[in-house]
Motif scaffolding. Structure first.
Motif, mmCIF file in Angstrom:
data_model
loop_
_atom_site.group_PDB
_atom_site.id
_atom_site.type_symbol
_atom_site.label_atom_id
_atom_site.label_comp_id
_atom_site.label_asym_id
_atom_site.label_seq_id
_atom_site.Cartn_x
_atom_site.Cartn_y
_atom_site.Cartn_z
ATOM 1 N N LEU A 1 -10.484 -6.644 -3.134
ATOM 2 C CA LEU A 1 -9.629 -5.553 -2.660
ATOM 3 C C LEU A 1 -10.311 -4.637 -1.632
ATOM 4 O O LEU A 1 -9.710 -4.334 -0.590
ATOM 5 N N PRO A 2 -11.563 -4.190 -1.853
ATOM 6 C CA PRO A 2 -12.183 -3.313 -0.841
ATOM 7 C C PRO A 2 -12.515 -4.023 0.465
ATOM 8 O O PRO A 2 -12.823 -3.356 1.460
ATOM 9 N N LEU A 3 -12.458 -5.359 0.484
ATOM 10 C CA LEU A 3 -12.808 -6.117 1.686
ATOM 11 C C LEU A 3 -11.590 -6.512 2.516
ATOM 12 O O LEU A 3 -11.735 -7.114 3.582
ATOM 13 N N ASN B 1 -19.258 -4.632 3.460
ATOM 14 C CA ASN B 1 -18.570 -4.007 4.601
ATOM 15 C C ASN B 1 -19.563 -3.478 5.633
ATOM 16 O O ASN B 1 -19.370 -3.631 6.845
ATOM 17 N N PRO C 1 -7.286 -3.160 6.431
ATOM 18 C CA PRO C 1 -6.158 -2.225 6.235
ATOM 19 C C PRO C 1 -4.988 -2.574 7.148
ATOM 20 O O PRO C 1 -5.170 -2.983 8.293
ATOM 21 N N SER D 1 -11.063 -7.179 -7.998
ATOM 22 C CA SER D 1 -11.762 -5.906 -7.812
ATOM 23 C C SER D 1 -12.834 -6.002 -6.742
ATOM 24 O O SER D 1 -13.197 -4.995 -6.129
ATOM 25 N N THR E 1 -22.740 -5.380 -3.386
ATOM 26 C CA THR E 1 -21.467 -4.710 -3.681
ATOM 27 C C THR E 1 -20.545 -4.829 -2.471
ATOM 28 O O THR E 1 -20.985 -5.176 -1.363
ATOM 29 N N ALA E 2 -19.270 -4.494 -2.674
ATOM 30 C CA ALA E 2 -18.307 -4.552 -1.575
ATOM 31 C C ALA E 2 -18.691 -3.578 -0.465
ATOM 32 O O ALA E 2 -18.519 -3.874 0.721
ATOM 33 N N SER E 3 -19.229 -2.427 -0.838
ATOM 34 C CA SER E 3 -19.632 -1.454 0.171
ATOM 35 C C SER E 3 -20.736 -2.008 1.070
ATOM 36 O O SER E 3 -20.688 -1.861 2.293
#
Length: 323
Positions: A113-115, A14, A118, A110, A9-11
């Motif tokens: 985006l979390p990767l 990271n 910021p 999808s 998963t993206a989590s």
């Protein structure tokens, strides 16, 4: 350092990035942008290498997205496999190779985006098979800069026409980037000649997209007729700007050396090499604001005077990757 993650998963990706940075002694994120590369399995290796080399000039988080949707009658389970690279294995930034299987391949945004970093700009590059409207693509909509390559398709001049129809600020194409040395040299030559241009000639292999954009640039900036002449190539071989004092000519029949002729001055030999994809990407990352010159050249109406050997723009193509 490399970390392989299967059905992840993206989590978890990271967390793997943080763990890898700590392991090599660089806990801080020292990158300035996120570069998303959308490609297929065949081109993923070369695209990742080019992005990593470009990151030596622009430290980046490189996300390579390889879609593997289910194209059979069986239902492949949605899965994300990732390979995390940090340190010497990822240029001067960090890289994640994402392989998307099944239904998740249709929703790559999808996963991406979390990767994203910021408060950092996002650049999306399609080495092959770019969408018809990059700015309206779910991944393209995340980016400030969207890079395509008209050389990577079977009919690049039709691709240029589609790019003109769907252009949005932030779009660019490597066929245009390849012209930077030509445009710089020709602009400098015009400054020295100080003569009005009456017409222009662009010589290249058949249906070369860079030549078409160069003709559009002349039509937009000089407001003169532009003749397209087909040669044996390779790629763009010569440009002639006709003035009342004689022709300004940049001639590069082959190799990395060109000759520059200006009326009333001795002929000069100049370097005009074919640049690598990594060099082209690095140039595009130097500025992320809209390229108005590219937009104008892309949309320009090129008028071609009747002449032997002239060809009208935007017909068909035989694929090449250099200019």
């Amino acid at each position: 350092m490399r970390i392989d993650l299967t059905d992840t998963t993206a989590s978890r990706i990271n967390k793997a990035l943080v763990r890898a940075r700590r392991a090599i002694g660089s806990p801080a994120v020292g990158v300035v942008l996120t570069m998303v590369v959308v490609t297929d399995e065949e081109n993923a290796h070369d695209a990742l290498k080019a992005a990593e080399r470009a990151s030596q000039e622009h430290p980046s988080r490189v996300l390579v997205v390889v879609r593997r949707p289910d194209r059979t009658h069986r239902r492949t389970a949605s899965r994300v496999d990732a390979e995390v690279r940090v340190g010497s294995d990822a240029g001067s930034g960090e890289a994640v190779l994402l392989r998307l299987f099944g239904e998740v391949a249709e929703h790559a945004d999808s996963v991406v985006l979390p990767l994203l970093l910021p408060d950092a700009p996002v650049v999306v590059w399609w080495p092959v098979d770019a969408p018809a409207a990059p700015a309206r693509d779910p991944l393209g909509a995340l980016a400030q800069r969207r890079i395509t390559d008209a050389y990577a398709v079977e009919r690049p001049l039709e691709e240029l026409a589609a790019r003109a129809a769907s252009y949005a600020p932030g779009d660019t194409d490597l066929a245009w980037t390849r012209l930077t040395p030509w445009r710089s040299m020709l602009a400098a030559a015009l400054d020295q000649a100080r003569a009005g241009v009456t017409s222009a000639v662009v010589e290249s292999e058949a249906d070369n997209p860079s030549a078409e954009l160069l003709a559009g640039w002349f039509a937009d900036r000089l407001r003169v007729p532009v003749e397209r002449v087909t040669t044996a190539g390779p790629v763009v071989t010569a440009v002639r700007l006709r003035t009342e004092h004689g022709d300004i000519v940049v001639d590069r029949p082959e190799g990395a050396v060109a000759t520059l002729s200006i009326p009333g001055q001795p002929t000069r030999v100049l370097a005009l090499k074919v640049r690598t994809t990594a060099e082209l990407i690095a140039e595009e990352l130097r500025r992320l604001d809209p390229d108005e010159a590219y937009a104008a050249a892309l949309r320009a109406e090129v008028t071609t005077p009747p002449a032997a050997g002239a060809r009208k723009s935007r017909t068909s193509h035989q694929q090449r990757r250099n200019a």
